[in-house]
Motif scaffolding. Structure first.
Motif, short mmCIF file in Angstrom:
data_model
loop_
_atom_site.label_atom_id
_atom_site.label_comp_id
_atom_site.label_asym_id
_atom_site.label_seq_id
_atom_site.Cartn_x
_atom_site.Cartn_y
_atom_site.Cartn_z
N PHE A 130 0.83 -1.20 0.00
CA PHE A 130 0.00 0.00 0.00
C PHE A 130 0.87 1.26 0.00
N HIS A 131 1.88 1.30 0.88
CA HIS A 131 2.69 2.50 1.05
C HIS A 131 3.55 2.77 -0.18
N ASN A 136 4.54 6.18 -4.88
CA ASN A 136 4.71 6.28 -6.33
C ASN A 136 3.55 6.99 -7.02
N GLY A 137 2.69 7.62 -6.23
CA GLY A 137 1.62 8.43 -6.81
C GLY A 137 0.35 7.68 -7.13
N ARG A 213 -11.33 -3.75 -11.14
CA ARG A 213 -10.89 -2.97 -10.00
C ARG A 213 -9.37 -2.80 -9.92
N GLY A 214 -8.66 -3.05 -11.00
CA GLY A 214 -7.21 -2.97 -10.97
C GLY A 214 -6.67 -1.65 -10.46
N ASP A 215 -7.35 -0.57 -10.74
CA ASP A 215 -6.89 0.75 -10.29
C ASP A 215 -6.97 0.91 -8.78
N GLN A 216 -7.82 0.09 -8.14
CA GLN A 216 -7.98 0.17 -6.68
C GLN A 216 -7.20 -0.92 -5.93
N THR A 314 8.65 10.74 6.20
CA THR A 314 7.30 10.18 6.05
C THR A 314 7.20 9.21 4.88
N ARG A 315 8.17 9.23 3.97
CA ARG A 315 8.18 8.27 2.87
C ARG A 315 8.88 6.96 3.26
N GLY A 316 9.48 6.94 4.44
CA GLY A 316 10.15 5.73 4.90
C GLY A 316 9.15 4.70 5.40
N PHE A 317 9.61 3.47 5.53
CA PHE A 317 8.75 2.41 6.06
C PHE A 317 8.95 2.36 7.57
#
Length: 442
Positions: A130-131, A136-137, A213-216, A314-317
């Protein structure tokens, strides 16, 4: 007077321990077995009775209890470093283990993130998927897909992609909804169909959902080749090939849960090797430490890793466990991998599997058995006309025949350690047949 009798340990445990995956009231009629020691494939109670660990103590023990080589590695590590936090620090066992596991994937999966148990590894893979999409937008990709009958653990996130009502229903209000697709279970073959035909039908179900539903959808999670907790449902490797292609086509991550089926259990070190594909995330636990210590990890691709690599915190895991990458557990895993290499375990297992499959033929041909099946070092069959409480009665009867076995519903299975002698193989088969006949006779 003996103070630590078998009955004393049972009474003390029932007063103070809440046992897992158990309705505790059942222990009013089914005795709890206190284990005093283990050696090789056997567990021993305080009165000297022994039990062949035919399910590897919930699928974790690969090379026997009190294995001398793993013992020696742990004793050595204990004198060097028992634990250090992995945030801001690192150590030899975790580095070497990560390198060796990456090499086993041909360095396709280049980074490992560590935890302690299988469910935690699944949580990590779900969050990472998810993250990484968000980084990646593609913040809209938030849904997960699982297979009918799937089981991936009992923490909240893992339960959300589990489809076993017994474990899931009580916690439904707490769970995030997921999409469920057809299982490729070869037992679903219609007359004239092959296991590959079922795989194609199941993959077509995935394709329909991805088109809609590929976009979701962030990821689909699969236990490759064998869906264990739903009753050892086995499928053809073609399914993994087809789903991998669909994931690539529709930009969906593929998570493979190899917690139970990895580490040689299906005949190759990683189950997905039999399909010739690699996932985006691969979860390992159970056998990776040889059954010695809690250890799990998620292996992933470099492009996933790079999605988090930034000066922006905030972009880190930002996920952690106190015992992440524990040196003792990693050292046990390194000793386990060394045994695989030194003893040519995968080839040796093929010979053991052939012998046990031959020895089980009286069960395979039994009139009250359906769908006898085998994949690597996993065997299973379904009881026809099983009596009420079949699983509990089978477990109790098996202990009387020196066996530790826990059927799943009406499915009897074996996942023994990889060290069985010919005598132990023959005894396992003969005693399983005797137990089955006794339970089915009522």
């Amino acid at each position: 007077m003996e103070l630590n009798k078998q009955s004393d340990w049972v009474a003390r445990s029932l007063r103070s321990v809440w046992h897992p995956c158990t309705q505790m009231q059942h222990h009013e009629t089914i005795p709890l077995i206190p284990v005093s020691r283990g050696k090789g494939a056997w567990l021993y109670d305080h009165e000297g009775r022994r039990y062949l660990d035919a399910i590897s103590s919930w699928w974790v023990n690969l090379f026997g209890h009190a294995n001398p080589r793993i013992n020696a590695a742990l004793k050595d590590q204990l004198d060097t470093l028992e634990h250090a936090m992995l945030a801001g620090f690192t150590h030899e066992p975790v580095i070497e283990l990560s390198e060796k596991l990456s090499a086993l994937t041909g360095h396709v999966l280049g980074h490992s993130f560590y935890a302690s148990d299988g469910a935690s590894a699944v949580e990590i893979a779900l969050k990472m998927s998810f993250h990484s999409w968000r980084n990646n937008g593609h913040a809209g990709k938030q849904e997960f897909v699982c297979l009918k009958g799937s089981y991936h653990g009992e923490t909240i996130g893992a339960l959300a992609v589990t489809d076993v009502a017994l474990f899931k229903d009580a916690y439904g209000p707490l769970l995030r909804a997921s999409q469920t697709v057809m299982s490729p279970d070869a037992r679903a073959a219609a007359q004239g169909e092959t296991a590959q035909d079922v795989a194609r039908r199941a993959a077509a179900d995935v394709e329909r959902l991805f088109i809609q539903r590929g976009d979701q959808i962030a990821a689909i999670i699969i236990e490759p080749l064998v869906q264990c907790a739903t009753g050892m449902a086995m499928h053809d490797p073609l399914y993994l090939q087809l789903v991998r292609a669909l994931c690539d086509q529709h930009k969906v991550h593929l998570i493979l849960d190899e917690i139970a089926v990895g580490c040689g259990r299906t005949g190759t070190f990683f189950a997905c090797e039999q399909a010739g594909v690699w996932p985006d995330f691969l979860c390992l636990s159970k056998g990776i430490s040889g059954g010695y210590l809690p250890l799990s990890l998620v292996m992933t691709r470099d492009d996933i890793y790079q999605a988090f690599y930034s000066s922006d915190v905030t972009r880190g895991f930002l996920h952690s466990h106190s015992y992440t990458g524990n040196p003792l557990a990693c050292r046990a895993a390194l000793a386990t991998l060394q045994i695989f290499e030194e003893d040519d375990v995968l080839n040796a297992n093929r010979a053991k599997a052939e012998r046990l499959t031959r020895a089980l033929q009286p069960l395979a041909q039994h009139e009250q058995v359906r769908h006898f099946r085998q994949r690597g070092m996993i065997w299973a069959f379904d009881a026809v006309g099983a009596p009420k409480d079949f699983a509990r009665r089978f477990f109790a009867t098996a202990t009387e025949h020196e066996l530790l076995m826990r059927p799943i519903g009406a499915t009897v299975y074996m996942m023994p350690p990889y060290i069985l002698s010919d005598e132990e193989i023959d005894g396992l088969a003969a005693n399983t047949l005797a137990v089955f006949n006794q339970v089915m006779a009522g």
